[in-house]
Design a protein around this motif. Structure first.
Motif, mmCIF file in Angstrom:
data_model
loop_
_atom_site.group_PDB
_atom_site.id
_atom_site.type_symbol
_atom_site.label_atom_id
_atom_site.label_comp_id
_atom_site.label_asym_id
_atom_site.label_seq_id
_atom_site.Cartn_x
_atom_site.Cartn_y
_atom_site.Cartn_z
ATOM 1 N N THR A 316 0.817 -1.228 0.000
ATOM 2 C CA THR A 316 0.000 0.000 0.000
ATOM 3 C C THR A 316 0.846 1.272 0.000
ATOM 4 O OG1 THR A 316 -1.918 -1.062 1.025
ATOM 5 C CG2 THR A 316 -1.730 1.324 1.281
ATOM 6 N N PRO A 317 1.901 1.377 0.847
ATOM 7 C CA PRO A 317 2.729 2.598 0.799
ATOM 8 C C PRO A 317 3.327 2.853 -0.581
ATOM 9 C CG PRO A 317 3.208 1.345 2.784
ATOM 10 C CD PRO A 317 2.337 0.471 1.924
ATOM 11 N N MET A 318 3.757 1.771 -1.263
ATOM 12 C CA MET A 318 4.301 1.925 -2.617
ATOM 13 C C MET A 318 3.231 2.459 -3.568
ATOM 14 S SD MET A 318 5.657 -0.983 -5.272
ATOM 15 C CE MET A 318 3.955 -1.364 -5.716
ATOM 16 N N THR A 319 2.019 1.932 -3.447
ATOM 17 C CA THR A 319 0.913 2.385 -4.299
ATOM 18 C C THR A 319 0.608 3.860 -4.053
ATOM 19 O OG1 THR A 319 -0.043 0.156 -4.207
ATOM 20 C CG2 THR A 319 -1.479 1.929 -4.973
ATOM 21 N N LEU A 320 0.655 4.275 -2.780
ATOM 22 C CA LEU A 320 0.394 5.680 -2.442
ATOM 23 C C LEU A 320 1.461 6.597 -3.032
ATOM 24 C CD1 LEU A 320 -0.775 5.346 1.285
ATOM 25 C CD2 LEU A 320 -2.186 5.749 -0.735
ATOM 26 N N LEU A 321 2.704 6.112 -3.097
ATOM 27 C CA LEU A 321 3.770 6.907 -3.727
ATOM 28 C C LEU A 321 3.469 7.133 -5.213
ATOM 29 C CD1 LEU A 321 7.068 5.408 -2.233
ATOM 30 C CD2 LEU A 321 6.229 7.743 -1.944
ATOM 31 N N VAL A 322 3.010 6.082 -5.882
ATOM 32 C CA VAL A 322 2.672 6.196 -7.308
ATOM 33 C C VAL A 322 1.523 7.179 -7.501
ATOM 34 C CG1 VAL A 322 1.941 4.944 -9.367
ATOM 35 C CG2 VAL A 322 3.430 3.836 -7.723
ATOM 36 N N VAL A 323 0.500 7.057 -6.659
ATOM 37 C CA VAL A 323 -0.666 7.947 -6.761
ATOM 38 C C VAL A 323 -0.244 9.393 -6.516
ATOM 39 C CG1 VAL A 323 -2.891 8.557 -5.725
ATOM 40 C CG2 VAL A 323 -2.325 6.155 -6.130
ATOM 41 N N ALA A 324 0.606 9.606 -5.502
ATOM 42 C CA ALA A 324 1.074 10.968 -5.192
ATOM 43 C C ALA A 324 1.832 11.563 -6.377
ATOM 44 C CB ALA A 324 1.959 10.936 -3.946
ATOM 45 N N GLY A 325 2.727 10.769 -6.972
ATOM 46 C CA GLY A 325 3.479 11.241 -8.138
ATOM 47 C C GLY A 325 2.565 11.585 -9.301
ATOM 48 N N PHE A 326 1.554 10.775 -9.507
ATOM 49 C CA PHE A 326 0.610 11.012 -10.601
ATOM 50 C C PHE A 326 -0.193 12.289 -10.370
ATOM 51 C CE2 PHE A 326 -3.590 10.371 -12.597
ATOM 52 C CZ PHE A 326 -3.192 10.180 -13.904
ATOM 53 N N MET A 327 -0.650 12.508 -9.141
ATOM 54 C CA MET A 327 -1.438 13.704 -8.829
ATOM 55 C C MET A 327 -0.589 14.971 -8.977
ATOM 56 S SD MET A 327 -4.404 12.538 -8.325
ATOM 57 C CE MET A 327 -5.211 14.030 -7.778
ATOM 58 N N ILE A 328 0.671 14.897 -8.543
ATOM 59 C CA ILE A 328 1.568 16.052 -8.706
ATOM 60 C C ILE A 328 1.785 16.341 -10.186
ATOM 61 C CG2 ILE A 328 3.924 16.890 -8.331
ATOM 62 C CD1 ILE A 328 3.950 15.182 -5.746
ATOM 63 N N ALA A 329 1.950 15.286 -10.982
ATOM 64 C CA ALA A 329 2.154 15.454 -12.423
ATOM 65 C C ALA A 329 0.926 16.055 -13.092
ATOM 66 C CB ALA A 329 2.496 14.109 -13.065
ATOM 67 N N MET A 330 -0.277 15.657 -12.657
ATOM 68 C CA MET A 330 -1.504 16.235 -13.216
ATOM 69 C C MET A 330 -1.572 17.734 -12.934
ATOM 70 S SD MET A 330 -3.455 14.066 -14.889
ATOM 71 C CE MET A 330 -1.909 13.537 -15.608
#
Length: 417
Positions: A316-330
């Motif tokens: 889950t922490p790894m998944t949250l890192l991916v989501v955070a990176g994606f939201m910042i990129a958006m």
């Protein structure tokens, strides 16, 4: 080395032939075809072929024709019919399904047009917006005629002001180049995001599945855990490239078939025309490095659990890192030169998406992109060395996974070997 390739191709072929992979691929292809044919699907279920008929009750006897002309310019799929009956008859016709709605035209005290729109539901905001825009243009035209403005004067009045954007930075991208880059960056961000979410999880599940079936005990007696880890990462990587190739080819073919009438075709519509070769190269590099970064992380996290049901909790922490990176990129698509975007592009777990965003949207020095790639490669090497040690001990751990304290236990088991 033979054992490495055996595990790699075994992982690849095993997953390729699995029912879950085949079903997932088929379902995703169906979704891709559905999205690229969405207009045809909507028209298939629309008995009017996408066209809507609206009854017009013109109480003035003068507004129907000019209003019809304005609507024809705004939306050709809206058909207006001059209703000759009473208001109650018109409402009943709408209730019977003969019309999508009813619009009653009349004059206000200043002898300017106003209207009341009636429909079974007012949820269709697009129809109301088009009718409102047509009425607004009609009102403007009538008001201008009362002020004795000529047609040329009216055009001058509503002519958009010239507003040109010029970048002072040397070699800055033009508006056209930005639009082209934005389309490619947008698509690649989604590909990186979904690839990491899907395939990194697959690696963790693969390791946990083998541990739960005790296959790992047999494997580690003949093949070192480090070889196993990297063979699985590369095997799932080949699998991901195979599946992505299928999705992209189907999507591209379907889009080109549905865009024959568009002048610029697929690449022009989505802003992919004349994209610099360097941008495409960066896209491939950051995608591959991003995959290996999260795949290595997922492999050793998966080695810490011995039950499949514990995998999601562990990663889950790894998944949250991916989501955070994606939201910042958006967020960065609108403000790629923000200081926040620049800083986060050097954080390894965000670099694949955000540094590529900056490379595509801005004209940054080459050294910045190279530094981002170097940071990624360095992080992958460190994570691979550390992950291999954790993996080596983690595959020998069984029982319920409690927390990330298991990493320490895995390292201790590695030292005892």
């Amino acid at each position: 080395m033979n054992s490495f390739w055996i595990i790699l191709f075994h992982t690849y072929l095993n997953k390729l032939k699995s029912k879950s992979f085949i079903v997932t691929t088929i379902l995703t292809v169906v979704i891709v075809l559905g999205l690229t044919n969405i207009n045809n699907i909507i028209n298939l279920f629309d008995k009017n072929g996408g066209k809507e008929t609206v009854a017009v009750l013109d109480e003035t006897g003068k507004l129907f024709e000019p209003f019809q002309q304005q609507i024809a310019v705004i939306n050709k799929d809206i058909k207006l019919e001059n209703f000759k009956g009473s208001g109650k008859e018109a409402e009943q016709a709408v209730k019977n399904g003969d019309f999508a709605g009813l619009i009653e035209l009349q004059y206000n005290q200043e002898q300017l047009p106003e209207a009341v729109f009636k429909a079974m539901s007012i949820a269709d905001s697009s129809l109301f917006t088009d009718l409102q825009a047509g009425l607004q243009q009609l009102k403007t035209m009538i008001a201008a005629s009362k002020l004795n403005l000529t047609e040329e004067q009216l055009q001058k009045l509503y002519e958009p002001a010239a507003f040109e954007k010029i970048a002072l930075e040397k070699n800055a991208k033009t508006e056209e180049e930005l639009n082209q880059a934005r389309g490619l960056v947008y698509v690649l961000l989604f590909i990186i995001y979904f690839s990491v979410i899907m395939y990194a999880n697959m690696i963790a599940m693969e390791v946990a599945t083998e541990k739960s079936s005790r296959v790992m005990e047999i494997l580690i007696s003949s093949v070192s855990p480090i070889k196993q880890m990297f063979a699985k990462i590369l095997g799932i990587g080949l699998l991901s490239l195979t599946q992505l190739a299928v999705f992209l080819l189907v999507g591209y073919y379907s889009l080109t078939k549905n865009m024959d009438s568009l002048e610029d075709g697929f690449w022009g519509v989505y802003g992919f025309g004349d994209v610099p070769l360097a941008t495409i190269v960066y896209a491939v590099v950051f995608f591959i490095l991003g995959y290996f970064l999260y795949a290595t992380l997922a492999a050793f996290l998966g080695s810490l659990v011995s039950r499949i049901e514990d995998v999601q909790q562990m990663i889950t922490p790894m998944t949250l890192l991916v989501v955070a990176g994606f939201m910042i990129a958006m967020f960065g698509l609108g403000k790629p030169d923000a200081s926040f975007i620049t800083i986060t592009s050097y954080i390894p777990f965000f670099t694949p998406m955000i540094m590529f965003l900056r490379v595509g949207m801005l004209t940054i020095p080459v050294w910045e992109a190279v530094l981002g790639i170097a940071i990624l490669i360095g992080t992958i090497i460190v994570l691979a060395i550390f992950g291999a040690r954790v993996y080596r001990g983690g595959v020998l751990m069984y029982g319920k996974s409690n927390s990330f304290k298991d990493i320490k236990k895995a390292l201790q088991l590695t030292k005892k070997e």
